[in-house]
Design an enzyme around this catalytic site. Structure first.
Site, PDB file in Angstrom:
ATOM      1  N   HIS A  78       9.627   2.554   8.682  1.00  0.00           N
ATOM      2  CA  HIS A  78       9.418   1.542   9.723  1.00  0.00           C
ATOM      3  C   HIS A  78       8.303   2.032  10.652  1.00  0.00           C
ATOM      4  CE1 HIS A  78      10.377  -1.754  12.380  1.00  0.00           C
ATOM      5  NE2 HIS A  78      10.286  -0.911  13.387  1.00  0.00           N
ATOM      6  N   LYS A 106      22.840 -15.188  -0.990  1.00  0.00           N
ATOM      7  CA  LYS A 106      22.267 -13.835  -0.918  1.00  0.00           C
ATOM      8  C   LYS A 106      23.067 -12.874  -1.792  1.00  0.00           C
ATOM      9  CE  LYS A 106      20.938 -10.198   2.214  1.00  0.00           C
ATOM     10  NZ  LYS A 106      20.134  -9.917   3.372  1.00  0.00           N
ATOM     11  N   SER A 146       0.829  -1.210   0.000  1.00  0.00           N
ATOM     12  CA  SER A 146       0.000   0.000   0.000  1.00  0.00           C
ATOM     13  C   SER A 146       0.865   1.263   0.000  1.00  0.00           C
ATOM     14  CB  SER A 146      -1.001   0.006   1.155  1.00  0.00           C
ATOM     15  OG  SER A 146      -0.362   0.136   2.393  1.00  0.00           O
TER      16      SER A 146
HETATM   17  C1  GRF Z   1       4.585  -0.439   6.555  1.00  0.00           C
HETATM   18  O1  GRF Z   1       3.898  -0.265   7.753  1.00  0.00           O
HETATM   19  C2  GRF Z   1       6.036  -0.056   6.708  1.00  0.00           C
HETATM   20  O2  GRF Z   1       6.273   0.823   7.748  1.00  0.00           O
HETATM   21  C3  GRF Z   1       6.704  -1.368   7.032  1.00  0.00           C
HETATM   22  O3  GRF Z   1       5.984  -2.338   6.338  1.00  0.00           O
HETATM   23  C4  GRF Z   1       4.648  -1.893   6.147  1.00  0.00           C
HETATM   24  C5  GRF Z   1       4.354  -2.097   4.695  1.00  0.00           C
HETATM   25  O4  GRF Z   1       3.000  -1.962   4.442  1.00  0.00           O
HETATM   26  N1  GRF Z   1       8.104  -1.349   6.697  1.00  0.00           N
HETATM   27  P1  GRF Z   1       2.457  -1.941   2.954  1.00  0.00           P
HETATM   28  O5  GRF Z   1       2.943  -3.254   2.308  1.00  0.00           O
HETATM   29  O6  GRF Z   1       3.027  -0.752   2.289  1.00  0.00           O
HETATM   30  O7  GRF Z   1       0.968  -1.903   3.046  1.00  0.00           O
END
Ligand code: GRF
Length: 188
Positions: A110, A66, A13
């Site tokens: 984050h 990796k 999203s």
């Molecule tokens: C977000 O809350 C971001 O902070 C974290 O992962 C989530 C990703 O959500 N790193 P989306 O896939 O963008 O809905």
């Protein structure tokens, strides 16, 4: 016009929101070259198709190491002349090869007020903490887990009658403003 790749592993999203903001011309005319994902069945792929954004699907399990996986990513990124990488729910640590290739040019978001609640399920950690404030952080990426230099944070309340889903929703909506605003300030 900076060329940018977005990395995501799940729902996507934030990826979708950034693409939409870019399309509206809110992000200094950055060009989003492609979505990079490490899961062939991640929902972000569906979003990319609808948004007509190219997708690179590379699963680490298909590579010997990796380092090999990341060298493939670097090849693809360099082919597209990508200058910046935006991580948006990319659930892997960035290894030394990719960090070297894109030093100081990788952003992450984050869902906590770092340095609090690093790692997985940050929202769950905040929800169970007894804190009444949490938020989200955009930071540069280094070799650690959510340890890179903080660029900007925004706060929101944890309400007494919140469910974890309520809190997730509130943090996500904050992210949909925070991430594009930082991208517009940093990537020109
Ligand atoms: C977000 O809350 C971001 O902070 C974290 O992962 C989530 C990703 O959500 N790193 P989306 O896939 O963008 O809905």
């Amino acid at each position: 016009m900076a060329k940018v790749a977005i990395f995501a592993s799940g729902s996507g999203s934030n990826f979708e929101n950034i693409v939409q903001r870019a399309d509206k011309g809110e992000l200094n005319n950055i060009e989003i070259t492609a979505l990079y994902t490490d899961h062939h069945d991640a929902y972000c792929i569906e979003r990319a198709k609808k948004l007509k954004v190219a997708v690179h699907i590379n699963e680490p399990k298909d590579f010997a190491s990796k380092a090999e996986y990341e060298r493939r990513l670097i090849q693809l990124l360099e082919l597209d002349e990508v200058e910046w990488i935006i991580l948006a729910g990319y659930m892997r640590l960035i290894g030394p090869d990719l960090l070297d290739a894109y030093e100081g040019k990788i952003l992450n978001i984050h869902p906590s007020l770092l340095p609090k609640y690093k790692g997985k399920d940050a929202i769950g950690q905040a929800f169970n903490s007894g804190d009444n404030i949490t938020g989200s952080t955009v930071h540069y990426v280094d070799s650690g887990m959510d340890t890179g230099e903080i660029i900007e944070q925004r706060q929101c309340e944890i309400k007494e009658d919140d469910t974890k889903e309520d809190l997730e929703d509130r943090v996500k909506h904050l992210e949909y403003e925070l991430y594009p605003s930082v991208v517009a300030k940093i990537i020109k």
